[in-house]
Design a protein around this motif. Structure first.
Motif, short mmCIF file in Angstrom:
data_model
loop_
_atom_site.label_atom_id
_atom_site.label_comp_id
_atom_site.label_asym_id
_atom_site.label_seq_id
_atom_site.Cartn_x
_atom_site.Cartn_y
_atom_site.Cartn_z
N LYS A 240 6.92 101.85 -16.75
CA LYS A 240 6.82 100.16 -15.40
C LYS A 240 6.85 100.79 -14.32
CE LYS A 240 10.43 98.00 -18.86
NZ LYS A 240 11.70 97.13 -18.54
N LEU A 241 7.65 101.83 -13.92
CA LEU A 241 6.67 102.23 -12.07
C LEU A 241 5.57 102.76 -12.15
CD1 LEU A 241 10.32 104.56 -11.57
CD2 LEU A 241 9.55 102.11 -10.65
N PHE A 242 5.12 103.64 -12.78
CA PHE A 242 3.76 103.58 -13.09
C PHE A 242 2.56 102.44 -12.87
CE2 PHE A 242 -0.94 104.69 -14.30
CZ PHE A 242 -1.02 105.84 -14.07
N VAL A 243 3.45 101.52 -13.93
CA VAL A 243 1.90 100.33 -13.57
C VAL A 243 1.38 99.56 -12.52
CG1 VAL A 243 1.20 97.76 -14.65
CG2 VAL A 243 1.82 100.55 -16.19
N SER A 244 3.65 99.96 -11.31
CA SER A 244 3.67 99.08 -10.44
C SER A 244 3.35 99.71 -8.93
CB SER A 244 4.99 98.97 -10.35
OG SER A 244 5.41 97.86 -11.38
N PHE A 245 3.14 100.79 -9.12
CA PHE A 245 2.56 101.95 -7.76
C PHE A 245 1.24 102.56 -8.13
CE2 PHE A 245 7.10 101.54 -7.35
CZ PHE A 245 7.52 100.57 -6.32
N SER A 246 0.75 102.21 -9.67
CA SER A 246 -0.66 103.37 -9.59
C SER A 246 -1.35 102.81 -8.75
CB SER A 246 -0.64 103.59 -11.27
OG SER A 246 -1.84 103.45 -11.73
N SER A 247 -2.18 103.18 -7.97
CA SER A 247 -3.80 102.45 -8.05
C SER A 247 -4.34 102.17 -8.86
CB SER A 247 -4.33 103.72 -6.99
OG SER A 247 -5.25 104.91 -7.77
N TYR A 248 -3.88 102.89 -9.83
CA TYR A 248 -5.34 102.62 -11.31
C TYR A 248 -5.16 100.99 -11.48
CZ TYR A 248 -6.75 107.12 -11.63
OH TYR A 248 -7.13 108.16 -11.09
N SER A 249 -3.91 99.68 -11.15
CA SER A 249 -3.71 99.10 -11.61
C SER A 249 -4.35 98.10 -10.38
CB SER A 249 -2.09 98.82 -10.99
OG SER A 249 -1.29 99.78 -12.19
N TYR A 250 -4.65 98.40 -9.41
CA TYR A 250 -5.78 97.51 -9.02
C TYR A 250 -7.34 97.91 -8.42
CZ TYR A 250 -0.25 96.60 -7.47
OH TYR A 250 1.10 96.69 -7.55
N VAL A 251 -7.39 98.91 -8.38
CA VAL A 251 -8.66 99.23 -8.33
C VAL A 251 -9.02 100.77 -9.47
CG1 VAL A 251 -8.35 101.23 -6.38
CG2 VAL A 251 -10.42 100.04 -6.02
N ASN A 252 -10.39 100.09 -9.80
CA ASN A 252 -10.90 101.59 -10.41
C ASN A 252 -12.17 102.06 -10.07
OD1 ASN A 252 -11.07 100.62 -14.04
ND2 ASN A 252 -9.60 101.43 -12.52
N THR A 253 -12.65 103.02 -10.12
CA THR A 253 -13.94 104.03 -8.80
C THR A 253 -14.41 104.21 -10.53
OG1 THR A 253 -12.47 104.01 -7.10
CG2 THR A 253 -14.71 105.30 -7.44
N LEU A 254 -16.07 103.52 -10.53
CA LEU A 254 -16.57 104.28 -11.48
C LEU A 254 -17.95 105.18 -11.24
CD1 LEU A 254 -16.22 101.44 -14.24
CD2 LEU A 254 -14.78 103.14 -13.55
N LYS A 255 -17.88 106.36 -11.78
CA LYS A 255 -19.34 107.34 -11.02
C LYS A 255 -20.26 107.62 -12.45
CE LYS A 255 -20.20 111.81 -9.91
NZ LYS A 255 -19.45 113.65 -9.99
N ARG A 256 -21.20 106.60 -11.81
CA ARG A 256 -22.29 107.34 -13.22
C ARG A 256 -22.60 108.71 -13.68
NH1 ARG A 256 -27.41 104.54 -14.24
NH2 ARG A 256 -28.18 104.78 -16.22
N ILE A 257 -22.34 108.42 -14.87
CA ILE A 257 -22.32 109.97 -15.35
C ILE A 257 -23.75 110.28 -15.77
CG2 ILE A 257 -21.75 111.62 -17.59
CD1 ILE A 257 -19.46 109.31 -18.05
N GLN A 258 -24.39 111.09 -15.26
CA GLN A 258 -25.70 111.81 -14.86
C GLN A 258 -25.76 113.03 -16.75
OE1 GLN A 258 -27.76 110.00 -13.38
NE2 GLN A 258 -26.18 109.29 -11.84
#
Length: 258
Positions: A240-258
């Motif tokens: 519950k703490l993780f979901v509240s404070f994790s950046s992954y709950s708010y933004v995903n940075t996706l990188k193209r796999i080459q």
């Protein structure tokens, strides 16, 4: 007094970051992710994860972004998460969470293969992982994949093997037109910076202009909490703490796999 100023500043930054999420997103990302610049077309996107709850803990910004723009999302979960003997329960929890995220039941596939079992130290065969992913690609005309990067956010060996299985697939079928994107793992500071990481993600994006990166904001963070709450067997205090404070709950940075 100095500590008070720091605390107030952090609160203001946190609130400002939430306002940014609720009232807009990065215009460049809105225009270009999974968009070839011509007429819009619906994409069939396969999210490849290792365990039930990965989709809710790590990928909801990307899921919400794609669903809101009319794309089809399919989930391939490569294990039932049976490390503690609750695999059947966790399977049903994933279906419930997927419903919250507006992913139809029939677009979620959960494997229970003897060589793909949940657990630290459980090494997964990359060829086997690639084979199951290929089956889903053929079954649903998948043209894009989203998965973990080489570190797998938490360093879990199953997450990392999923990434390597995707790489194996791309290597073996390089002639096929298939986009694959990995979720960028961040430092411990960024991981627990909550919505503040939207600014750090954008800075990271600007710092590597030659790399194909997209920062996807979660336009409905409450859905992350609601989806994760469906995984009741895993919904203990530290998650519950993780979901509240994790950046992954708010933004995903996706990188193209080459």
């Amino acid at each position: 007094m100095a500590w008070l100023i720091i605390i107030v500043s952090l609160i203001v930054l946190w609130v400002a970051s939430l306002c940014k999420i609720f009232h807009g997103s990065f215009s460049a990302t809105k225009a270009t992710f999974l968009n070839d610049g011509r007429v819009f077309r619906t994409r069939n996107v396969l999210l490849v994860i290792a365990h039930p709850d990965d989709e809710s803990m790590f990928f909801t910004p990307a899921i919400n972004y794609l669903i809101s723009r009319g794309h089809n999302i399919y989930i391939l979960c490569l294990s039932t998460g049976n490390a503690d003997g609750m695999g059947n329960i966790r399977k049903e929890e994933l279906f419930l969470a997927s419903a919250i995220l507006k992913i139809p039941h029939q677009q979620v596939k959960i494997l229970d293969h003897p060589d793909l079992q949940d657990g630290f130290g459980k090494v997964w065969d990359w060829n086997l992982v690639a084979r199951f992913i290929e089956d889903e690609i053929c079954a649903h005309a998948i043209d894009s994949i989203i998965t973990f990067d080489d570190y797998g956010v938490s360093g879990h060996c199953n997450h990392r093997d999923v990434h390597r299985g995707v790489q194996k697939l791309l290597h073996d079928f390089s002639e096929r037109h298939l986009e694959a994107w990995e979720l960028v793992s961040t430092s411990i500071f960024r991981k627990y910076s909550g919505p503040v990481d939207i600014w750090l993600s954008k800075l990271f994006h600007w710092s590597f202009p030659s790399i194909q990166l997209h920062c996807l904001l979660n336009e409905d963070p409450s859905k992350t909490y609601a989806a994760m709450a469906q995984h009741r067997s895993q919904w203990v205090w530290f998650r519950k703490l993780f979901v509240s404070f994790s950046s992954y709950s708010y933004v995903n940075t996706l990188k193209r796999i080459q």
